[in-house]
Structures are given as structure tokens and as C-alpha cells.
Design a protein around this motif. Structure first.
Motif, PDB file in Angstrom:
ATOM      1  N   SER A 185      30.165  44.227  43.389  1.00 12.29           N
ATOM      2  CA  SER A 185      30.707  43.313  44.390  1.00 12.29           C
ATOM      3  C   SER A 185      32.004  43.896  44.918  1.00 12.29           C
ATOM      4  O   SER A 185      32.648  44.714  44.265  1.00 12.29           O
ATOM      5  CB  SER A 185      30.950  41.927  43.800  1.00 12.29           C
ATOM      6  OG  SER A 185      31.897  41.981  42.747  1.00 12.29           O
TER       7      SER A 185
ATOM      8  N   ASP B 143      39.298  29.309  41.020  1.00 15.37           N
ATOM      9  CA  ASP B 143      38.706  30.497  41.650  1.00 15.37           C
ATOM     10  C   ASP B 143      39.739  31.604  41.813  1.00 15.37           C
ATOM     11  O   ASP B 143      39.790  32.295  42.828  1.00 15.37           O
ATOM     12  CB  ASP B 143      38.070  30.161  43.006  1.00 15.37           C
ATOM     13  CG  ASP B 143      37.169  31.300  43.501  1.00 15.37           C
ATOM     14  OD1 ASP B 143      36.680  32.083  42.660  1.00 15.37           O
ATOM     15  OD2 ASP B 143      36.973  31.418  44.727  1.00 15.37           O
TER      16      ASP B 143
ATOM     17  N   GLU C 115      38.002  29.909  36.525  1.00 15.30           N
ATOM     18  CA  GLU C 115      36.964  29.487  37.461  1.00 15.30           C
ATOM     19  C   GLU C 115      37.354  28.213  38.197  1.00 15.30           C
ATOM     20  O   GLU C 115      36.957  27.999  39.344  1.00 15.30           O
ATOM     21  CB  GLU C 115      35.651  29.275  36.712  1.00 15.30           C
ATOM     22  CG  GLU C 115      34.467  28.964  37.603  1.00 15.30           C
ATOM     23  CD  GLU C 115      33.168  28.842  36.833  1.00 15.30           C
ATOM     24  OE1 GLU C 115      32.115  28.675  37.479  1.00 15.30           O
ATOM     25  OE2 GLU C 115      33.203  28.896  35.585  1.00 15.30           O
TER      26      GLU C 115
ATOM     27  N   ASN D 165      40.221  36.728  43.639  1.00 11.38           N
ATOM     28  CA  ASN D 165      39.380  35.556  43.389  1.00 11.38           C
ATOM     29  C   ASN D 165      38.522  35.751  42.147  1.00 11.38           C
ATOM     30  O   ASN D 165      38.057  36.865  41.866  1.00 11.38           O
ATOM     31  CB  ASN D 165      38.463  35.277  44.576  1.00 11.38           C
ATOM     32  CG  ASN D 165      39.179  34.581  45.722  1.00 11.38           C
ATOM     33  OD1 ASN D 165      38.973  34.924  46.879  1.00 11.38           O
ATOM     34  ND2 ASN D 165      39.998  33.594  45.419  1.00 11.38           N
ATOM     35  N   HIS D 166      38.302  34.675  41.426  1.00  9.52           N
ATOM     36  CA  HIS D 166      37.431  34.713  40.258  1.00  9.52           C
ATOM     37  C   HIS D 166      36.029  35.162  40.640  1.00  9.52           C
ATOM     38  O   HIS D 166      35.405  35.970  39.940  1.00  9.52           O
ATOM     39  CB  HIS D 166      37.387  33.318  39.610  1.00  9.52           C
ATOM     40  CG  HIS D 166      36.378  33.186  38.508  1.00  9.52           C
ATOM     41  ND1 HIS D 166      35.058  32.813  38.748  1.00  9.52           N
ATOM     42  CD2 HIS D 166      36.467  33.391  37.173  1.00  9.52           C
ATOM     43  CE1 HIS D 166      34.406  32.788  37.603  1.00  9.52           C
ATOM     44  NE2 HIS D 166      35.226  33.129  36.639  1.00  9.52           N
ATOM     45  N   HIS D 167      35.518  34.677  41.776  1.00  7.44           N
ATOM     46  CA  HIS D 167      34.136  35.006  42.132  1.00  7.44           C
ATOM     47  C   HIS D 167      33.963  36.478  42.509  1.00  7.44           C
ATOM     48  O   HIS D 167      32.840  36.975  42.536  1.00  7.44           O
ATOM     49  CB  HIS D 167      33.619  34.094  43.265  1.00  7.44           C
ATOM     50  CG  HIS D 167      34.218  34.365  44.612  1.00  7.44           C
ATOM     51  ND1 HIS D 167      35.237  33.599  45.145  1.00  7.44           N
ATOM     52  CD2 HIS D 167      33.933  35.293  45.554  1.00  7.44           C
ATOM     53  CE1 HIS D 167      35.549  34.049  46.343  1.00  7.44           C
ATOM     54  NE2 HIS D 167      34.767  35.085  46.617  1.00  7.44           N
TER      55      HIS D 167
ATOM     56  N   SER E 138      37.817  38.004  50.552  1.00  7.86           N
ATOM     57  CA  SER E 138      38.117  37.148  49.409  1.00  7.86           C
ATOM     58  C   SER E 138      39.119  37.817  48.478  1.00  7.86           C
ATOM     59  O   SER E 138      38.925  38.955  48.060  1.00  7.86           O
ATOM     60  CB  SER E 138      36.835  36.835  48.633  1.00  7.86           C
ATOM     61  OG  SER E 138      35.994  35.993  49.363  1.00  7.86           O
TER      62      SER E 138
ATOM     63  N   LYS F 219      33.622  38.040  38.730  1.00  7.15           N
ATOM     64  CA  LYS F 219      32.882  37.277  37.726  1.00  7.15           C
ATOM     65  C   LYS F 219      31.822  38.153  37.043  1.00  7.15           C
ATOM     66  O   LYS F 219      31.062  38.853  37.699  1.00  7.15           O
ATOM     67  CB  LYS F 219      32.213  36.065  38.385  1.00  7.15           C
ATOM     68  CG  LYS F 219      31.454  35.174  37.420  1.00  7.15           C
ATOM     69  CD  LYS F 219      30.811  34.015  38.160  1.00  7.15           C
ATOM     70  CE  LYS F 219      30.033  33.134  37.195  1.00  7.15           C
ATOM     71  NZ  LYS F 219      29.371  32.005  37.895  1.00  7.15           N
TER      72      LYS F 219
ATOM     73  N   SER G 138      36.267  25.173  44.554  1.00  5.91           N
ATOM     74  CA  SER G 138      36.978  25.136  43.273  1.00  5.91           C
ATOM     75  C   SER G 138      37.195  23.690  42.884  1.00  5.91           C
ATOM     76  O   SER G 138      36.921  22.769  43.659  1.00  5.91           O
ATOM     77  CB  SER G 138      38.322  25.872  43.361  1.00  5.91           C
ATOM     78  OG  SER G 138      39.256  25.118  44.104  1.00  5.91           O
TER      79      SER G 138
END
Length: 485
Positions: free
Chosen positions: A109, A157, A154, A125-127, A232, A130, A215
Motif C-alpha cells: 500500500s 486512524d 485504529e 494514517n493507521h489504514h 492519506s 495496517k 474513525s
């Protein structure tokens, strides 16, 4: 004669008009009214041609690209039984990796991040990261470094990384995101679609957006600066080059920018960054009360001029809310002088406070305004969690369970569920997963016997009854599952 007089009069009028028109050139254009804080619109063609380049030059080196990758095992379609026959394999060979055997592949990612300290602390960002096995960051000057994950949250986020390299690194300062106003100019810097570092410009379109859904804490800065996938974790900066937010989400039907982007405010980012500095664990203040949205009907009943604030509907015994004197039906309209519009804005205002301090609540009670001091304390573990992984053959085989308490409820996002036994995790492919149990399920009873502790549940799973009747609470509703033993 009359004609000559008319001409002279016309010339005098034209001269006076030209003199008035030339006055700005001599004395300067009249300044347009500025706001109390000095904000004003451009007043000349020269000002319109001003450039954002100095801001970008200062901030861009602190915005990085974040590359996250993880290895996943993919099960291929099942191999035909004919390949087990040596005679058949003699002619057609061993399909090997192509059929039946698990294959490993790498998922990756791409996102952005912001360096917030000279020693290489990065917010993203967490996403973006992840489940990543490996994280790398690339600086604007093309240098690349591995990075350690210091903290992942999370619920907000957000994630914190540490660059594995020798500093010092360029970094950005935090701005006071509460000082932002709708109409302020902002710049978004990130790596959209992986094309490389990109800067877009826009304004603050709205503040305190609470219906974004990315979030737990819905309180976002909205901007029309173009934000696309890959942005992001990137920076949203003001005209002083300071960080006002971290770009997080867009509203789009096509996947591209439609001029509606959202950023997490700098106050929340600072809260998570501070947690990373203090041991890497996020501890949020706990109020011990449940709040309800004020709609137009409730506002009318309370003689409010408009819907605002949150109503207290439940108070947990021996909680900071009770100690502060908060009562059911109190209307909380502000926290430390900041207006509260709904439960989401209340949550943001409250959880970004520092533990050990106090918060001032402004409440309406019986039509009169009062102020209450609330101690900022973490949620207590009133009952030891006694975590147990259930291995005995039963519907719960493969589930990990805990005793509920305010601390466990806060970790698992269960609001005001403070008693009983909850499933915290489930092993993939286990019996618990196959029968439909989920993390967050609260086990209320087994075969009519109330489940009060993990110890009691563990003992119940060893009884092996012929029939299992499970009373499970999920999403506030209790349902019964009947399974064969």
C-alpha cells in the motif's frame, strides 16, 4: 453661449471625476476592512500574484511517502485426486506450485506521512500501514529509510513511525487547529496515486464535520484542496507553514477528488504523538457517563434556540462524572469553553485532554447554567480481566475472553458495558468462528446459567452437554443460539 457654458461644465465634471479616480494612485487604494485577527482578502493585482512557493519549500522536505508491504499466503484451487496416482503423474507431471499448494505473495500500500520531530518521528494514517510487515519512507530528496511502527491507533486512524536513520530531519510545527476558520487558505501535500510529491491549494470548507465515518472520533476539517488516494497521512498546512491536520479521507463516487476532503485536526494528532512519546500506549480520559444527541424536538422541549449540546442519560457509579456532580438530564453545552454540538464533538473535545488535569464542563440544569470540574482519569479495571484462551472442545473453542470492566469496555469500544464476559478475539478457522461468534460478543448465559467470570465460563466449557443454549449480547441486543453438543 449656452453651448460653450455646457461644454465648460462638462469639462469641470470630467476633471473632478478623473481627480477622484486618480486619488487611489496617489494616496493608495483604500484598505478593505480586516477581521479582528488580521485576516483580509487580496487588495491588488500584485497581491493576487503572490506565491505559496516559500511555504512549500519549507514544508515539503518534511512530507514523506510511506510504503507498506505484507506477505500473505494464498491458497490455490484444490488439486485433482488424479495427481495422487503415480501413473497419471508420469504423463502429466507434478503441478507443484500451480495447483493446490499455498503460495506467498506480497501486498503493498502507498500513502503519505509527516515528520513532526528532528529525530524522525512520522505521523501517518493507521489504514496506510495496517497489517504491514515492512514499512519504508521516502523523503522529498529521494532518500529512503526503513521505519519502525511505534504506535497504531485504529480508533483515530492514526499511526506513529520512527525513521531508522541518522537525523536531524526537516519537520513541521503544529498549529492550533481550533483557531482555523472557514475560508482560511490551506495547502495539502502528499503523494496522490503514487505520482510523486504533489501540492494542492484550497480553503477550509467546513469545521467539525462529524458524519465522515472513518474513525471513532468524528471531528474533521473539510477542505476543497484536491486530495486523492495516496494523500492519506499527508500534511494539511496553513499559511504559516504549520500543520493544521493530517489528510485522511475524501468524499468521492469515482475515487478521485471532488473537492470534498477531510483531515484529522492537529489537536488529535498531537494527542496521539504524545502517547507515542509516553510509552506507546494510548490512554484516553474516561467520563463514566452516556450522552444523547439533542434533536429539534428535545431542543424545543428545553426551550433552546437551536439543537446543541448533549444530554446525560446514564452515569456510572464512582466515575469522574459522578464525582464532578454531573446528573442525569444535564445538558453539556461546552468543554473548556469550546462549544459542544453533538456526541461526536463532545467526544473529540473530551478525549484530547491530558490525563491528570481537569476539564471544565458548562451545563444547563433546570434552565440555569452551571460549571463543573471533571477529573481526567483513565478508565479503571474494576474487575481483573483474567484473559483466557478457551481450548476445550465447545462452541467457544478458539475464542479469547476477558472479564468486562470500564477499561476493557473502552479498549473494545463497548460503550457502557461494564459487567460480564466478552470475547476479545477469535482464531481463524476455529469452532468459535464457524458457529458465528465474533469479537465484542458478550456471553450472558449458557443453558440458562448466567456467565459472570471467565473462570466460570472456562469451567462450563468442560461439561460437554448434549445441547448448547447460548445467550449472546451483540450490538445491545441479546439473542439465543442453540447448538448440538
Amino acid at each position: 453661449m449656452q453651448r460653450m457654458s455646457a461644454v465648460r461644465t462638462g469639462r469641470k465634471f470630467l476633471g473632478a471625476l478623473l481627480a477622484v479616480m486618480m486619488m487611489p494612485a496617489v494616496f493608495g487604494a483604500p484598505a478593505q476592512a480586516a477581521g479582528e485577527d488580521g485576516r483580509q482578502v487580496p487588495q491588488s493585482a500584485t497581491e493576487v500574484k503572490l506565491s505559496f512557493a516559500p511555504i512549500v519549500k519549507r514544508v515539503a522536505p518534511a512530507v514523506v511517502n510511506v510504503y507498506a508491504s505484507r506477505k500473505v499466503v494464498q491458497q490455490q484451487r484444490r488439486m485433482s485426486p488424479l495427481f495422487d496416482d503415480p501413473f497419471f503423474r508420469r504423463f502429466f507431471g507434478d503441478p507443484g506450485q500451480q495447483l493446490g499448494r499455498p503460495q506467498e505473495r506480497v501486498q503493498s500500500s502507498l500513502g503519505s506521512g509527516v515528520i513532526i520531530s528532528a529525530d524522525g518521528i512520522v505521523i501517518t494514517n493507521h489504514h496506510v500501514i495496517k497489517d504491514a510487515d515492512e514499512v519504508r519512507v521516502a523523503l522529498a530528496d529521494k532518500r529512503e529509510y526503513d521505519a519502525d511502527v511505534v504506535l497504531m491507533d485504529e480508533r483515530t486512524d492514526l499511526a506513529v513511525l520512527k525513521i531508522k536513520g541518522d537525523g536531524p530531519f526537516d519537520f513541521v510545527q503544529f498549529a492550533d487547529s481550533d483557531s482555523l476558520q472557514v475560508g482560511d487558505i490551506v495547502l495539502a501535500i502528499g503523494n496522490p496515486f503514487g505520482v510523486g510529491q504533489t501540492v494542492t491549494q484550497g480553503i477550509v470548507s467546513a469545521l467539525a464535520r462529524t458524519q465522515v465515518g472513518v474513525s471513532d472520533y468524528q471531528f474533521f476539517i473539510q477542505t476543497d484542496a484536491a486530495i486523492n488516494p495516496g494523500n492519506s497521512g499527508g500534511a494539511l498546512v496553513d499559511m504559516n507553514g504549520n500543520l493544521v491536520g493530517v489528510n485522511t479521507a475524501i468524499f468521492s463516487r469515482s475515487g478521485g477528488s471532488n473537492g470534498i476532503g477531510f483531515a484529522i485536526p492537529a489537536h488529535m494528532v498531537q494527542f496521539i504523538a504524545s502517547a507515542a512519546e509516553n510509552g506507546g500506549k494510548v490512554q484516553r480520559p474516561w467520563l463514566g457517563a452516556t450522552m444523547q444527541l439533542v434533536n429539534s424536538e428535545i431542543a424545543e422541549a428545553l426551550n433552546l434556540d437551536r439543537p446543541r449540546g448533549v444530554i446525560v442519560t446514564k452515569i456510572y457509579p464512582e466515575s469522574p462524572a459522578e464525582a464532578a456532580g454531573l446528573e442525569i438530564s444535564d445538558l453539556v453545552i461546552a468543554v473548556d469553553g469550546k462549544e459542544v454540538l453533538d456526541p461526536n464533538s463532545f467526544g473529540y473535545r473530551f478525549v484530547t485532554k491530558k490525563l491528570g488535569e481537569t476539564a471544565t464542563f458548562t451545563v444547563l440544569r433546570d434552565g440555569k447554567e452551571k460549571t463543573l470540574k471533571v477529573k481526567l482519569e483513565p478508565a479503571p479495571e474494576t474487575t481483573p480481566r483474567d484473559t483466557r484462551e478457551l481450548k476445550e472442545y465447545s462452541p467457544f473453542e478458539g475464542a479469547t475472553v476477558m472479564n468486562l470492566s470500564p477499561a476493557v469496555a473502552d479498549e473494545l469500544r463497548l460503550d457502557d458495558k461494564f459487567e460480564g464476559v466478552v470475547i476479545s478475539s477469535i482464531q481463524p478457522g476455529s469452532t468459535a468462528e464457524r458457529v458465528g461468534l465474533r469479537p465484542g460478543d458478550i456471553i450472558r448465559a449458557i443453558n440458562e446459567d448466567k456467565v459472570e467470570t471467565t473462570r466460570a465460563l472456562d469451567a462450563m466449557t468442560r461439561l460437554h452437554p448434549r445441547l448448547w443454549q447460548l445467550d449472546i449480547e451483540r450490538g445491545g441486543e441479546v439473542s439465543r443460539m442453540v447448538l448440538r453438543g
